[in-house]
Design a protein around this motif. Structure first.
Motif, PDB file in Angstrom:
ATOM      1  N   LEU A  44      49.477  79.017  60.013  1.00 55.51           N
ATOM      2  CA  LEU A  44      49.590  78.006  58.966  1.00 55.51           C
ATOM      3  C   LEU A  44      48.678  78.354  57.797  1.00 55.51           C
ATOM      4  O   LEU A  44      47.573  78.876  57.999  1.00 55.51           O
ATOM      5  CB  LEU A  44      49.192  76.626  59.496  1.00 55.51           C
ATOM      6  N   PRO A  45      49.092  78.021  56.565  1.00 58.33           N
ATOM      7  CA  PRO A  45      48.201  78.219  55.424  1.00 58.33           C
ATOM      8  C   PRO A  45      46.910  77.404  55.583  1.00 58.33           C
ATOM      9  O   PRO A  45      46.941  76.254  56.056  1.00 58.33           O
ATOM     10  CB  PRO A  45      49.022  77.704  54.231  1.00 58.33           C
ATOM     11  N   PHE A  46      45.795  78.016  55.195  1.00 54.23           N
ATOM     12  CA  PHE A  46      44.486  77.372  55.120  1.00 54.23           C
ATOM     13  C   PHE A  46      43.894  77.025  56.493  1.00 54.23           C
ATOM     14  O   PHE A  46      42.914  76.287  56.570  1.00 54.23           O
ATOM     15  CB  PHE A  46      44.526  76.122  54.230  1.00 54.23           C
ATOM     16  N   TRP A  47      44.472  77.551  57.572  1.00 53.57           N
ATOM     17  CA  TRP A  47      43.889  77.428  58.905  1.00 53.57           C
ATOM     18  C   TRP A  47      43.344  78.802  59.308  1.00 53.57           C
ATOM     19  O   TRP A  47      44.110  79.768  59.378  1.00 53.57           O
ATOM     20  CB  TRP A  47      44.929  76.956  59.918  1.00 53.57           C
ATOM     21  N   ASP A  48      42.040  78.863  59.569  1.00 55.30           N
ATOM     22  CA  ASP A  48      41.399  80.113  59.956  1.00 55.30           C
ATOM     23  C   ASP A  48      41.406  80.278  61.470  1.00 55.30           C
ATOM     24  O   ASP A  48      41.191  79.308  62.208  1.00 55.30           O
ATOM     25  CB  ASP A  48      39.939  80.141  59.472  1.00 55.30           C
ATOM     26  N   ASP A  49      41.633  81.515  61.945  1.00 54.54           N
ATOM     27  CA  ASP A  49      41.538  81.835  63.368  1.00 54.54           C
ATOM     28  C   ASP A  49      42.297  80.824  64.220  1.00 54.54           C
ATOM     29  O   ASP A  49      41.798  80.326  65.230  1.00 54.54           O
ATOM     30  CB  ASP A  49      40.066  81.909  63.794  1.00 54.54           C
ATOM     31  N   THR A  50      43.507  80.535  63.789  1.00 57.07           N
ATOM     32  CA  THR A  50      44.324  79.489  64.423  1.00 57.07           C
ATOM     33  C   THR A  50      45.758  79.988  64.576  1.00 57.07           C
ATOM     34  O   THR A  50      46.299  80.651  63.687  1.00 57.07           O
ATOM     35  CB  THR A  50      44.325  78.212  63.563  1.00 57.07           C
ATOM     36  N   ARG A  51      46.366  79.672  65.720  1.00 60.53           N
ATOM     37  CA  ARG A  51      47.794  79.887  65.901  1.00 60.53           C
ATOM     38  C   ARG A  51      48.376  78.639  66.540  1.00 60.53           C
ATOM     39  O   ARG A  51      47.653  77.800  67.102  1.00 60.53           O
ATOM     40  CB  ARG A  51      48.066  81.119  66.756  1.00 60.53           C
ATOM     41  N   LEU A  52      49.703  78.519  66.493  1.00 57.34           N
ATOM     42  CA  LEU A  52      50.340  77.335  67.063  1.00 57.34           C
ATOM     43  C   LEU A  52      51.729  77.687  67.539  1.00 57.34           C
ATOM     44  O   LEU A  52      52.328  78.679  67.130  1.00 57.34           O
ATOM     45  CB  LEU A  52      50.414  76.200  66.043  1.00 57.34           C
ATOM     46  N   TRP A  53      52.208  76.854  68.450  1.00 56.14           N
ATOM     47  CA  TRP A  53      53.592  76.904  68.900  1.00 56.14           C
ATOM     48  C   TRP A  53      54.292  75.643  68.404  1.00 56.14           C
ATOM     49  O   TRP A  53      53.836  74.516  68.662  1.00 56.14           O
ATOM     50  CB  TRP A  53      53.666  76.996  70.418  1.00 56.14           C
ATOM     51  N   VAL A  54      55.383  75.816  67.682  1.00 55.06           N
ATOM     52  CA  VAL A  54      56.160  74.685  67.184  1.00 55.06           C
ATOM     53  C   VAL A  54      57.084  74.219  68.304  1.00 55.06           C
ATOM     54  O   VAL A  54      57.958  74.961  68.753  1.00 55.06           O
ATOM     55  CB  VAL A  54      56.972  75.072  65.938  1.00 55.06           C
ATOM     56  N   ARG A 127      37.351  71.633  62.876  1.00 52.94           N
ATOM     57  CA  ARG A 127      36.654  72.888  63.138  1.00 52.94           C
ATOM     58  C   ARG A 127      36.325  72.998  64.614  1.00 52.94           C
ATOM     59  O   ARG A 127      36.057  71.986  65.286  1.00 52.94           O
ATOM     60  CB  ARG A 127      35.350  72.960  62.338  1.00 52.94           C
ATOM     61  N   ASN A 128      36.339  74.239  65.100  1.00 50.79           N
ATOM     62  CA  ASN A 128      35.918  74.512  66.468  1.00 50.79           C
ATOM     63  C   ASN A 128      34.539  75.164  66.405  1.00 50.79           C
ATOM     64  O   ASN A 128      34.415  76.345  66.071  1.00 50.79           O
ATOM     65  CB  ASN A 128      36.912  75.430  67.175  1.00 50.79           C
ATOM     66  N   ALA A 129      33.508  74.389  66.737  1.00 49.75           N
ATOM     67  CA  ALA A 129      32.136  74.901  66.701  1.00 49.75           C
ATOM     68  C   ALA A 129      31.691  75.440  68.048  1.00 49.75           C
ATOM     69  O   ALA A 129      30.543  75.874  68.195  1.00 49.75           O
ATOM     70  CB  ALA A 129      31.183  73.792  66.239  1.00 49.75           C
ATOM     71  N   ALA A 130      32.572  75.426  69.048  1.00 45.52           N
ATOM     72  CA  ALA A 130      32.233  75.900  70.392  1.00 45.52           C
ATOM     73  C   ALA A 130      32.578  77.383  70.525  1.00 45.52           C
ATOM     74  O   ALA A 130      33.085  78.022  69.597  1.00 45.52           O
ATOM     75  CB  ALA A 130      32.967  75.071  71.438  1.00 45.52           C
ATOM     76  N   THR A 131      32.310  77.924  71.700  1.00 48.43           N
ATOM     77  CA  THR A 131      32.573  79.348  71.938  1.00 48.43           C
ATOM     78  C   THR A 131      33.942  79.604  72.554  1.00 48.43           C
ATOM     79  O   THR A 131      34.414  80.734  72.551  1.00 48.43           O
ATOM     80  CB  THR A 131      31.487  79.935  72.855  1.00 48.43           C
ATOM     81  N   GLU A 132      34.570  78.583  73.118  1.00 47.82           N
ATOM     82  CA  GLU A 132      35.890  78.703  73.722  1.00 47.82           C
ATOM     83  C   GLU A 132      36.951  78.108  72.807  1.00 47.82           C
ATOM     84  O   GLU A 132      36.647  77.243  71.978  1.00 47.82           O
ATOM     85  CB  GLU A 132      35.915  78.003  75.082  1.00 47.82           C
ATOM     86  N   PRO A 133      38.212  78.525  72.920  1.00 49.66           N
ATOM     87  CA  PRO A 133      39.263  77.960  72.075  1.00 49.66           C
ATOM     88  C   PRO A 133      39.422  76.453  72.288  1.00 49.66           C
ATOM     89  O   PRO A 133      39.208  75.939  73.387  1.00 49.66           O
ATOM     90  CB  PRO A 133      40.521  78.709  72.530  1.00 49.66           C
ATOM     91  N   ALA A 134      39.786  75.768  71.211  1.00 49.34           N
ATOM     92  CA  ALA A 134      40.178  74.361  71.273  1.00 49.34           C
ATOM     93  C   ALA A 134      41.699  74.303  71.173  1.00 49.34           C
ATOM     94  O   ALA A 134      42.288  74.906  70.275  1.00 49.34           O
ATOM     95  CB  ALA A 134      39.538  73.566  70.148  1.00 49.34           C
ATOM     96  N   ILE A 135      42.338  73.591  72.099  1.00 55.94           N
ATOM     97  CA  ILE A 135      43.798  73.511  72.137  1.00 55.94           C
ATOM     98  C   ILE A 135      44.193  72.039  72.092  1.00 55.94           C
ATOM     99  O   ILE A 135      43.669  71.229  72.861  1.00 55.94           O
ATOM    100  CB  ILE A 135      44.359  74.189  73.400  1.00 55.94           C
ATOM    101  N   PHE A 136      45.086  71.703  71.170  1.00 51.80           N
ATOM    102  CA  PHE A 136      45.452  70.292  71.019  1.00 51.80           C
ATOM    103  C   PHE A 136      46.909  70.135  70.607  1.00 51.80           C
ATOM    104  O   PHE A 136      47.529  71.051  70.058  1.00 51.80           O
ATOM    105  CB  PHE A 136      44.537  69.585  70.008  1.00 51.80           C
TER     106      PHE A 136
END
Length: 275
Positions: A44-54, A127-136
């Motif tokens: 997505l535009p303007f999302w860093d280090d992020t991927r998604l499934w639609v 933002r994800n400030a942790a060391t593991e991925p955040a999934i939502f």
């Protein structure tokens, strides 16, 4: 403590059979959890280090009111410009990891089971400030404004803080965790969690105007979709158009639970004949 299934991506081995439970027809779709592979992930535009499934998007002739994603934000990733549509409202439900959500300048530390409602036009970042991925889960809908009815307010709540409402006559075998008062007409969508104990059932084919996106959080069940019984499990996604008959029974051995979207509380849009 509840478990929430989160996808891992990857790619199946060459030895796996191509037959699966994936289905798409005029009444419903079944997207098995194994469908969420690396090769179908989006950015997505303007999302860093992020991927998604639609999981769902408005599609003429099918379900048309909402979109739904599974979003994975790597450590340090996120967005200060997450939403491009000023009329979009949203629900975020965290499956795994930690997400720092800022709404109109107020920070919220989200963890698995955290639920956030974001009204249209609000200022928010994630933002994800942790060391593991955040999934939502991220559900989006174009808000339908009604003159004389105020916009709903943003809020954040944890699932364990909400008491499930037992369905009448079920002795707790079937219950619903409602994050919004059904009588609050400011809301034009509900995103709830439906809970079944092993053996619990919807004992009749529900047939109604609401569209559904159903993400299975935990367990397994047999699900009636239109005229077909389909076995489903945690991580699967079901997409139902209006009036698709539906029922289920939880096959155990543990609870069966899912996050469900439906459109509510607004007049039906009327077509106009050509003049």
């Amino acid at each position: 403590m509840s478990n929430y299934y989160a996808p891992r991506g990857g790619l199946p081995p060459q030895t796996r059979l191509t037959t699966d439970r994936a289905r798409f027809n005029e009444a419903y779709m079944v997207l098995p959890r194994g469908s969420m592979t690396d090769i179908v992930a989006s950015l997505l535009p303007f999302w860093d280090d992020t991927r998604l499934w639609v999981l769902a998007r408005p599609l003429s002739g099918f379900a048309e009111t909402f979109s739904q994603y599974v979003v994975e934000v790597a450590a340090g990733g996120g967005s200060d410009r997450p939403e491009a549509d000023p009329e979009a409202e949203a629900v975020i439900f965290v499956l795994e990891g930690a997400l720092q959500l800022t709404i109109d300048g107020q920070e919220h530390a989200l963890e698995p089971g955290s639920y956030a409602f974001l009204p249209p036009g609000c200022s928010w970042s994630a933002r994800n400030a942790a060391t593991e991925p955040a999934i939502f889960q991220w559900l989006r809908k174009a808000y339908e404004r009604v003159e004389g009815i105020d916009l709903p307010e943003a809020f954040v709540v944890q699932e364990r803080e909400v008491e499930p409402a037992e369905m009448p006559g079920t002795d707790g075998a079937w219950s619903t965790t409602r994050f919004v008062d059904p009588a609050d007409l400011r809301h034009d969508m509900h995103v709830n969690i439906v809970n079944f104990q092993p053996g619990g059932t919807i004992p009749f084919p529900e047939t109604h105007v609401m569209e559904h996106g159903i993400y299975i959080l935990e367990g397994k069940a047999m699900y009636l979709l239109n005229e077909d019984w389909v076995e489903v499990e945690a991580g699967d996604f079901l997409w139902l158009r209006a009036f698709c008959p539906q029922a289920c029974y939880a096959s155990g051995p543990g609870p069966f639970r899912y996050l469900i979207y439906k459109d509510v509380n607004r007049h039906m849009k009327l077509g106009r004949p050509f003049s």
